[in-house]
Scaffold this motif. Structure first.
Motif, PDB file in Angstrom:
ATOM      1  N   MET A   1       0.835  -1.191   0.000  1.00 39.85           N
ATOM      2  CA  MET A   1       0.000   0.000   0.000  1.00 39.85           C
ATOM      3  C   MET A   1       0.875   1.248   0.000  1.00 39.85           C
ATOM      4  SD  MET A   1      -2.845   1.253   2.812  1.00 39.85           S
ATOM      5  CE  MET A   1      -1.653   1.488   4.133  1.00 39.85           C
ATOM      6  N   ASN A   2       0.569   2.188  -0.890  1.00 39.08           N
ATOM      7  CA  ASN A   2       1.261   3.464  -0.886  1.00 39.08           C
ATOM      8  C   ASN A   2       0.738   4.312   0.262  1.00 39.08           C
ATOM      9  OD1 ASN A   2       2.783   2.840  -3.071  1.00 39.08           O
ATOM     10  ND2 ASN A   2       1.594   4.010  -4.546  1.00 39.08           N
ATOM     11  N   ILE A   3       1.641   4.880   1.032  1.00 36.45           N
ATOM     12  CA  ILE A   3       1.263   5.715   2.171  1.00 36.45           C
ATOM     13  C   ILE A   3       1.699   7.135   1.882  1.00 36.45           C
ATOM     14  CG2 ILE A   3       1.478   6.058   4.650  1.00 36.45           C
ATOM     15  CD1 ILE A   3       2.289   3.127   4.882  1.00 36.45           C
ATOM     16  N   ARG A   4       0.775   8.066   1.948  1.00 36.37           N
ATOM     17  CA  ARG A   4       1.094   9.450   1.648  1.00 36.37           C
ATOM     18  C   ARG A   4       2.016  10.021   2.719  1.00 36.37           C
ATOM     19  NH1 ARG A   4      -3.145  14.440   0.452  1.00 36.37           N
ATOM     20  NH2 ARG A   4      -1.550  15.946  -0.147  1.00 36.37           N
ATOM     21  N   CYS A   5       2.938  10.869   2.307  1.00 34.97           N
ATOM     22  CA  CYS A   5       3.837  11.558   3.234  1.00 34.97           C
ATOM     23  C   CYS A   5       3.461  13.039   3.255  1.00 34.97           C
ATOM     24  CB  CYS A   5       5.299  11.376   2.819  1.00 34.97           C
ATOM     25  SG  CYS A   5       6.470  12.130   3.989  1.00 34.97           S
ATOM     26  N   LEU A   6       2.931  13.511   4.384  1.00 32.42           N
ATOM     27  CA  LEU A   6       2.558  14.917   4.538  1.00 32.42           C
ATOM     28  C   LEU A   6       3.746  15.713   5.068  1.00 32.42           C
ATOM     29  CD1 LEU A   6      -0.962  14.525   6.226  1.00 32.42           C
ATOM     30  CD2 LEU A   6      -0.433  14.786   3.791  1.00 32.42           C
ATOM     31  N   PRO A   7       3.840  16.988   4.712  1.00 37.86           N
ATOM     32  CA  PRO A   7       4.946  17.813   5.228  1.00 37.86           C
ATOM     33  C   PRO A   7       4.940  17.884   6.753  1.00 37.86           C
ATOM     34  CG  PRO A   7       3.834  18.927   3.403  1.00 37.86           C
ATOM     35  CD  PRO A   7       2.997  17.731   3.753  1.00 37.86           C
ATOM     36  N   HIS A   8       3.738  17.964   7.354  1.00 36.39           N
ATOM     37  CA  HIS A   8       3.636  18.063   8.808  1.00 36.39           C
ATOM     38  C   HIS A   8       2.189  17.849   9.235  1.00 36.39           C
ATOM     39  CE1 HIS A   8       1.467  21.931   8.895  1.00 36.39           C
ATOM     40  NE2 HIS A   8       2.171  22.228   7.817  1.00 36.39           N
ATOM     41  N   LEU A   9       2.013  17.664  10.530  1.00 33.26           N
ATOM     42  CA  LEU A   9       0.700  17.723  11.182  1.00 33.26           C
ATOM     43  C   LEU A   9       0.868  18.615  12.408  1.00 33.26           C
ATOM     44  CD1 LEU A   9      -0.679  14.046  10.989  1.00 33.26           C
ATOM     45  CD2 LEU A   9      -1.673  16.084   9.922  1.00 33.26           C
ATOM     46  N   ASN A  10       1.202  19.858  12.161  1.00 32.46           N
ATOM     47  CA  ASN A  10       1.563  20.766  13.249  1.00 32.46           C
ATOM     48  C   ASN A  10       0.647  21.966  13.359  1.00 32.46           C
ATOM     49  OD1 ASN A  10       3.717  19.158  14.084  1.00 32.46           O
ATOM     50  ND2 ASN A  10       5.183  20.174  12.740  1.00 32.46           N
ATOM     51  N   ASP A  11      -0.553  21.896  12.758  1.00 37.50           N
ATOM     52  CA  ASP A  11      -1.536  22.956  12.969  1.00 37.50           C
ATOM     53  C   ASP A  11      -2.939  22.381  12.791  1.00 37.50           C
ATOM     54  OD1 ASP A  11      -2.227  23.056  10.150  1.00 37.50           O
ATOM     55  OD2 ASP A  11      -0.441  24.290   9.829  1.00 37.50           O
ATOM     56  N   ILE A 128      14.183   6.538   2.094  1.00 38.44           N
ATOM     57  CA  ILE A 128      13.898   6.082   0.738  1.00 38.44           C
ATOM     58  C   ILE A 128      13.492   7.206  -0.202  1.00 38.44           C
ATOM     59  CG2 ILE A 128      13.236   3.775   1.477  1.00 38.44           C
ATOM     60  CD1 ILE A 128      10.343   4.582   1.306  1.00 38.44           C
ATOM     61  N   GLY A 129      13.163   8.390   0.336  1.00 38.51           N
ATOM     62  CA  GLY A 129      12.682   9.470  -0.514  1.00 38.51           C
ATOM     63  C   GLY A 129      11.269   9.173  -1.004  1.00 38.51           C
ATOM     64  N   GLN A 130      10.723  10.041  -1.815  1.00 38.01           N
ATOM     65  CA  GLN A 130       9.378   9.840  -2.321  1.00 38.01           C
ATOM     66  C   GLN A 130       9.399   8.855  -3.495  1.00 38.01           C
ATOM     67  OE1 GLN A 130       7.090  13.337  -3.114  1.00 38.01           O
ATOM     68  NE2 GLN A 130       7.763  14.390  -1.271  1.00 38.01           N
ATOM     69  N   LEU A 131       8.570   7.844  -3.388  1.00 41.10           N
ATOM     70  CA  LEU A 131       8.494   6.822  -4.438  1.00 41.10           C
ATOM     71  C   LEU A 131       7.382   7.201  -5.410  1.00 41.10           C
ATOM     72  CD1 LEU A 131       9.008   3.590  -2.300  1.00 41.10           C
ATOM     73  CD2 LEU A 131      10.699   4.876  -3.609  1.00 41.10           C
ATOM     74  N   MET A 132       7.666   8.179  -6.241  1.00 47.42           N
ATOM     75  CA  MET A 132       6.691   8.677  -7.207  1.00 47.42           C
ATOM     76  C   MET A 132       6.637   7.760  -8.432  1.00 47.42           C
ATOM     77  SD  MET A 132       5.648  11.301  -5.594  1.00 47.42           S
ATOM     78  CE  MET A 132       4.698  12.194  -6.829  1.00 47.42           C
ATOM     79  N   PRO A 133       5.514   7.764  -9.163  1.00 45.87           N
ATOM     80  CA  PRO A 133       5.429   6.946 -10.382  1.00 45.87           C
ATOM     81  C   PRO A 133       6.507   7.319 -11.403  1.00 45.87           C
ATOM     82  CG  PRO A 133       3.253   7.738  -9.733  1.00 45.87           C
ATOM     83  CD  PRO A 133       4.242   8.451  -8.857  1.00 45.87           C
ATOM     84  N   VAL A 134       6.950   6.348 -12.161  1.00 43.16           N
ATOM     85  CA  VAL A 134       7.895   6.569 -13.269  1.00 43.16           C
ATOM     86  C   VAL A 134       7.060   6.790 -14.533  1.00 43.16           C
ATOM     87  CG1 VAL A 134       9.809   5.607 -14.593  1.00 43.16           C
ATOM     88  CG2 VAL A 134       9.615   5.119 -12.141  1.00 43.16           C
ATOM     89  N   LEU A 135       7.183   7.965 -15.130  1.00 42.15           N
ATOM     90  CA  LEU A 135       6.288   8.343 -16.226  1.00 42.15           C
ATOM     91  C   LEU A 135       6.862   8.086 -17.615  1.00 42.15           C
ATOM     92  CD1 LEU A 135       4.836  11.679 -14.779  1.00 42.15           C
ATOM     93  CD2 LEU A 135       4.039   9.326 -14.467  1.00 42.15           C
ATOM     94  N   ALA A 136       8.150   7.779 -17.686  1.00 42.65           N
ATOM     95  CA  ALA A 136       8.774   7.505 -18.983  1.00 42.65           C
ATOM     96  C   ALA A 136       9.927   6.528 -18.783  1.00 42.65           C
ATOM     97  CB  ALA A 136       9.273   8.800 -19.622  1.00 42.65           C
ATOM     98  N   GLU A 137      10.229   5.781 -19.807  1.00 46.09           N
ATOM     99  CA  GLU A 137      11.318   4.805 -19.698  1.00 46.09           C
ATOM    100  C   GLU A 137      12.655   5.523 -19.519  1.00 46.09           C
ATOM    101  OE1 GLU A 137      13.187   0.963 -22.091  1.00 46.09           O
ATOM    102  OE2 GLU A 137      11.565   2.156 -22.978  1.00 46.09           O
ATOM    103  N   PRO A 138      13.393   5.208 -18.462  1.00 45.55           N
ATOM    104  CA  PRO A 138      14.691   5.869 -18.244  1.00 45.55           C
ATOM    105  C   PRO A 138      15.766   5.293 -19.155  1.00 45.55           C
ATOM    106  CG  PRO A 138      14.298   4.260 -16.531  1.00 45.55           C
ATOM    107  CD  PRO A 138      13.056   4.272 -17.379  1.00 45.55           C
ATOM    108  N   GLU A 139      16.791   6.087 -19.367  1.00 46.25           N
ATOM    109  CA  GLU A 139      17.915   5.598 -20.181  1.00 46.25           C
ATOM    110  C   GLU A 139      18.685   4.523 -19.427  1.00 46.25           C
ATOM    111  OE1 GLU A 139      21.844   7.310 -22.586  1.00 46.25           O
ATOM    112  OE2 GLU A 139      20.528   8.689 -21.460  1.00 46.25           O
TER     113      GLU A 139
END
Length: 244
Positions: A1-11, A128-139
């Motif tokens: 399951m992909n889990i969203r990463c929010l910048p904060h929950l501080n307000d 791990i950084g953000q695991l965003m979708p790959v939108l094009a074939e990389p070299e």
């Protein structure tokens, strides 16, 4: 399951938006934590930077069996600031009377527990950084690109591989006697020990990627590059809270 990463929950605004999501479950970047508010208990897993194994993380459970209101009152008492909650919980002496702590003594119907997380797959976002979708074939392919493909289910025909026998002219053959593991188990293993994994194109099929461990091919798949459509649905809260 992909889990969203929010910048904060501080307000307050961030917490209200979080609670109105379809699933009140997310990572936060500041502080690094996994927050779960899907039941009457607020679960906060505190992650140190570069945490690879969630079982090493400390987890707090704050709430009541009967209602979400005590947990919400705790959030309000901390000025809707997750960092303040984390700092206060870290100062609580769980060997003594928990309610002696100024952060908790006003909440008579609140239960607070501290324990180690049992989820190995809980990993620090900064690791791990953000695991965003790959939108094009990389070299060129690398481990992070492969993790993004796996995390976003952007593949087909995942299968287990073994080296061909010496008298077999094929570079790879499918090993049908061993079932293919889950995507999550592969992803966790790659993140846990990244130095052991290699990603290469299949020499006989340019559409396939070979995933190797210690240079021994284990799996192969065909990558796909269609962007994932975001889910924008917000849930109607199943509970009624005083939000003033």
């Amino acid at each position: 399951m992909n889990i969203r990463c929010l910048p904060h929950l501080n307000d307050r605004a961030a917490w209200l938006a979080f609670c109105q999501r379809e699933v009140s479950y997310c990572y936060t970047a500041q502080p690094e934590a996994l927050v779960d508010f899907q039941t009457s208990y607020l679960l906060i897993t505190l992650l140190e930077k570069r945490t690879r194994n969630g079982k090493q993380a400390v987890k707090y459970s704050i709430g009541s069996k009967t209602s979400m209101q005590p947990a919400w009152n705790f959030i309000k008492a901390c000025d809707f600031n997750l960092q303040r909650m984390a700092d206060g919980l870290n100062q609580v002496d769980f060997n003594g009377n928990v309610r002696d702590n100024s952060l908790l003594k006003a909440h008579t119907d609140l239960t607070v527990r501290k324990f180690f997380s049992k989820e190995r797959s809980v990993i620090s976002p900064s690791h791990i950084g953000q695991l965003m979708p790959v939108l094009a074939e990389p070299e060129f392919w690398d481990l992070h690109l492969c993790c993004r493909i796996l995390a976003n289910k952007q593949f087909s025909d995942l299968r287990t591989e073994q080296r061909a026998l010496p008298d077999n002219s094929e570079f790879m053959v499918e090993f049908k006697d061993i079932p293919t593991p889950t995507t999550e188990s592969i992803l966790i293993a790659m993140i846990d020990k990244p130095e052991k994994w290699q990603i290469n194109r299949h020499p006989n099929d340019s559409q396939r990627l070979i995933i190797s461990r210690d240079n021994t091919p284990l799996y192969s798949l065909k990558a796909q590059y269609q962007p994932i459509k975001p889910r924008l649905t917000q849930r109607v809260p199943r509970w009624s809270l005083s939000r003033r």
